[in-house]
Design a protein around this motif. Structure first.
Motif, PDB file in Angstrom:
ATOM      1  N   ASP A 390       0.820  -1.207   0.000  1.00 19.19           N
ATOM      2  CA  ASP A 390       0.000   0.000   0.000  1.00 19.19           C
ATOM      3  C   ASP A 390       0.856   1.261   0.000  1.00 19.19           C
ATOM      4  O   ASP A 390       0.511   2.271  -0.609  1.00 19.19           O
ATOM      5  CB  ASP A 390      -0.938   0.003   1.220  1.00 19.19           C
ATOM      6  N   PHE A 391       2.012   1.201   0.729  1.00 20.26           N
ATOM      7  CA  PHE A 391       2.846   2.386   0.830  1.00 20.26           C
ATOM      8  C   PHE A 391       3.710   2.575  -0.426  1.00 20.26           C
ATOM      9  O   PHE A 391       4.381   3.588  -0.558  1.00 20.26           O
ATOM     10  CB  PHE A 391       3.735   2.299   2.078  1.00 20.26           C
ATOM     11  N   GLN A 392       3.735   1.577  -1.303  1.00 22.68           N
ATOM     12  CA  GLN A 392       4.486   1.705  -2.539  1.00 22.68           C
ATOM     13  C   GLN A 392       3.569   1.912  -3.753  1.00 22.68           C
ATOM     14  O   GLN A 392       4.048   2.000  -4.873  1.00 22.68           O
ATOM     15  CB  GLN A 392       5.329   0.435  -2.753  1.00 22.68           C
ATOM     16  N   SER A 393       2.275   1.962  -3.513  1.00 22.13           N
ATOM     17  CA  SER A 393       1.333   2.132  -4.615  1.00 22.13           C
ATOM     18  C   SER A 393       1.400   3.566  -5.143  1.00 22.13           C
ATOM     19  O   SER A 393       1.741   4.500  -4.401  1.00 22.13           O
ATOM     20  CB  SER A 393      -0.087   1.809  -4.153  1.00 22.13           C
ATOM     21  N   PRO A 394       1.076   3.782  -6.407  1.00 23.77           N
ATOM     22  CA  PRO A 394       1.158   5.133  -7.011  1.00 23.77           C
ATOM     23  C   PRO A 394       0.403   6.214  -6.242  1.00 23.77           C
ATOM     24  O   PRO A 394       0.924   7.324  -6.089  1.00 23.77           O
ATOM     25  CB  PRO A 394       0.593   4.917  -8.418  1.00 23.77           C
ATOM     26  N   PRO A 395      -0.835   5.946  -5.752  1.00 23.68           N
ATOM     27  CA  PRO A 395      -1.534   7.022  -5.019  1.00 23.68           C
ATOM     28  C   PRO A 395      -0.787   7.450  -3.753  1.00 23.68           C
ATOM     29  O   PRO A 395      -0.757   8.640  -3.431  1.00 23.68           O
ATOM     30  CB  PRO A 395      -2.892   6.388  -4.670  1.00 23.68           C
ATOM     31  N   PRO A 570      -6.785   6.098 -10.425  1.00 24.84           N
ATOM     32  CA  PRO A 570      -7.993   6.792  -9.960  1.00 24.84           C
ATOM     33  C   PRO A 570      -9.223   6.226 -10.663  1.00 24.84           C
ATOM     34  O   PRO A 570      -9.134   5.713 -11.788  1.00 24.84           O
ATOM     35  CB  PRO A 570      -7.754   8.251 -10.345  1.00 24.84           C
ATOM     36  N   PRO A 571     -10.376   6.298 -10.035  1.00 21.94           N
ATOM     37  CA  PRO A 571     -11.601   5.791 -10.684  1.00 21.94           C
ATOM     38  C   PRO A 571     -11.908   6.603 -11.938  1.00 21.94           C
ATOM     39  O   PRO A 571     -11.580   7.794 -12.029  1.00 21.94           O
ATOM     40  CB  PRO A 571     -12.681   6.000  -9.611  1.00 21.94           C
ATOM     41  N   PRO A 572     -12.521   5.997 -12.961  1.00 22.44           N
ATOM     42  CA  PRO A 572     -12.813   6.729 -14.215  1.00 22.44           C
ATOM     43  C   PRO A 572     -13.819   7.849 -13.995  1.00 22.44           C
ATOM     44  O   PRO A 572     -14.727   7.740 -13.161  1.00 22.44           O
ATOM     45  CB  PRO A 572     -13.385   5.636 -15.128  1.00 22.44           C
TER      46      PRO A 572
END
Length: 587
Positions: A390-395, A570-572
């Protein structure tokens, strides 16, 4: 003889007068009479005369009435005990209602120490002098409350007098006699072995103790969870009797370790005692779960622990190592009874991590567990939490990049504020013994550096003599590039001084030379001067502060998203609606 009769006359008169006064309606007069009676009751002649006038019966009725409290009750019990100690009246004649009232005082959680002491002394005398009334005492006394009183006394929560040794003896006699009676009556014949093992555990722990009575009574809650019917502790399986077998193995083969654990947790002066019995039972259950003891063999399982084939009693030795770990972790966490489950969770993690390293012997297991202290477990948890996907995810990376400029600005302001406060530096002359001090600080508008010499470290207002405009500063150099490090060959050889040295170059031939008092001041000034010059802050302190503050800020912002999967993209954006007629027309 004739002079005996002369001596008896005033004693008879005094006994009659006191008997009348203790039955008077005036509270003050009755208190004075009981106080005097408590003193005179030690005299055999007076005691005989007072008893012949049914004085003991009168005192017993005063106690049974329950109308006396505090000092008045204490004097009443003192007089009763002194009169009975002469042996004129048998303890068998004491009424059941009197015993119930005295036991009621002992069973109260917060009772005056003088009343508690005299009540215990009376109950002790009944137990030792009347076998018929002993069973009645056994029914009225609460063993748990006796233990609580003893804990208060030993931990110093009650005032300790010379007579307290007597109280400890009473508690020892009552506690263990009553415990044995109740265990004999409540245990099934099949539980006899459990009873024998429990008393063997107590004997091993306290036979060599200098105060076995005091510590042994305290050991009941340490050794057992249910001190009224200990068999209940070992009915649930797992661990069942396996826990008791483990405790006995520890007590017999690792006696010093067992005695140390039990004694240090049975007489602590705070609430941080580790309940050995409860811990042993829960630890045995935990080890059964970790190693899948009692479950059917699983052919798909690849876990193999060679250390269990290096000792004839590997399971018991494994337990002994883990119970010591549990006791150590309990102390490191400064745990109380309320923290029991938290401690067990940490111990489970310590054991599973150590087993995952596949130690080949029990000694290797010990060394690996020794390295996995409570602080190390916290560090590992923090490290793993930060390295999660989670801490390495793009967001999350994007959020971190957005936060970083704010945190850097916060650090910059802190450094500049620290420069405005100023610092004292040593001014090293040609001769090291004649060191002087000088002070430097940044002006509040961040445009000028003020500095001046001092004879001693500043105590009050600093007289500034010179100043350097920040706009005139050309550069800041550190270490061996500093002019004063090039000039002083002796200083250049000193690595510590070299690492703390920096200079401000503000003219081609002019420099303000510093040797920071410590690494923290060095980093603060280097960062502050870099910020003034519009350069990047690269010190170790800045990197450490940046990591800490970003980590805290990230945790706070993600607090509401715990256990929620964060998508990588991100969601569409939804399609535009076909018509906007749903909007409200304010016209």
């Amino acid at each position: 003889m004739w002079f005996d009769g002369i001596y008896k006359l005033p004693q008879t008169r005094a006994a009659r007068q006191l008997l009348e006064r203790i039955q008077s309606h005036g509270i003050d007069a009755r208190l004075e009479a009981l106080k005097e009676l408590a003193k005179l009751s030690a005299d055999p002649t007076f005691a005989t005369e007072f008893i012949n006038m049914e004085g003991i019966g009168t005192l017993a009725r005063l106690v049974e009435s329950g109308t006396h409290f505090g000092e008045m009750l204490a004097f009443t019990l003192t007089a009763f005990l002194e009169l009975m100690d002469h042996g004129i009246v048998s303890w068998d004649l004491i009424s059941l209602s009197f015993i119930k009232q005295i036991a009621g005082y002992v069973n109260q959680p917060m009772v005056d120490v003088s009343i508690l002491q005299r009540s215990l002394a009376i109950l002790e005398s009944i137990v030792l002098n009347s076998h018929s009334l002993y069973q009645r005492v056994a029914q009225e006394i609460t063993v748990g409350q006796l233990i609580a009183h003893l804990q208060h006394i030993i931990r110093g929560n009650r005032p300790i007098k010379a007579e307290m040794a007597h109280q400890l003896y009473v508690l020892q006699v009552l506690t263990f006699n009553l415990l044995e009676e109740r265990m004999m009556t409540k245990m099934d014949p099949s539980d006899q072995m459990q009873r024998d093992i429990i008393f063997e555990l107590r004997r091993i722990a306290f036979d060599g103790d200098s105060d076995p009575g005091a510590h042994a009574a305290l050991a009941i809650p340490v050794l057992l969870q249910n001190h009224v019917n200990p068999a209940v502790d070992f009915t649930q399986t797992p661990p069942g009797m396996l826990a008791l077998d483990n405790m006995l193995y520890l007590a017999r083969l690792h006696q010093d370790t067992y005695i140390r654990i039990v004694l240090e947790n049975s007489s602590r002066e705070d609430k941080h005692e580790c309940p050995f019995g409860r811990c042993a039972i829960e630890l045995t259950r935990m080890l059964c779960e970790i190693l899948q003891v009692g479950e059917l063999p699983n052919e798909g399982c690849n876990d193999y622990h060679p250390m269990f084939f290096t000792h004839d009693r590997a399971w018991e030795e494994f337990f002994c190592i883990c119970i010591q770990l549990l006791n150590k972790t309990w102390k490191e966490m400064r745990a109380t009874a309320e923290d029991f489950n938290k401690v067990m969770q940490v111990v489970r993690e310590q054991i599973t991590r150590a087993l995952a390293m596949k130690p080949t012997s029990l000694d290797q297991l010990k060394s690996k567990l020794r390295a996995l202290s409570y602080s190390e477990i916290l560090r590992l948890r923090q490290s793993e939490r930060m390295s999660q996907d989670d801490f390495q995810s793009p967001p999350i990376i994007e959020l971190r990049e957005r936060i970083q400029p704010e945190i850097l600005e916060l650090i910059k302001q802190q450094r500049l504020n620290r420069l405005c406060e100023g610092s004292c530096f040593r001014k090293v002359g040609n001769r090291r013994r004649q060191e002087k001090f000088w002070f430097c600080r940044l002006s509040l508008n961040h445009k000028v550096l003020h500095y001046g010499d001092l004879d001693d470290p500043p105590q009050g207002e600093v007289p500034f003599e010179m100043l350097i405009p920040v706009s005139d500063i050309k550069s800041v150099v550190t270490g061996k590039d500093c002019p004063h490090m090039k000039e002083k060959s002796a200083l250049k050889q000193n690595k510590e001084v070299l690492e703390l040295a920096f200079s401000i170059l503000y003219d081609p031939d002019e420099a303000l030379n510093f040797v920071a008092p410590n690494k923290y001041e060095y980093c603060v000034w280097i960062d502050g001067l870099s910020a003034l010059l519009g350069r990047e802050m690269n010190s170790d302190l800045t990197r450490s502060d940046l990591d800490t503050l970003i980590s805290m800020e990230m945790k706070l912002r993600l607090l509401d998203l715990e256990n929620i999967a964060i998508p990588d993209a991100p969601p569409p954006v939804p399609k535009e609606p076909s018509t906007y007629n749903f909007t409200y027309n304010y016209g």
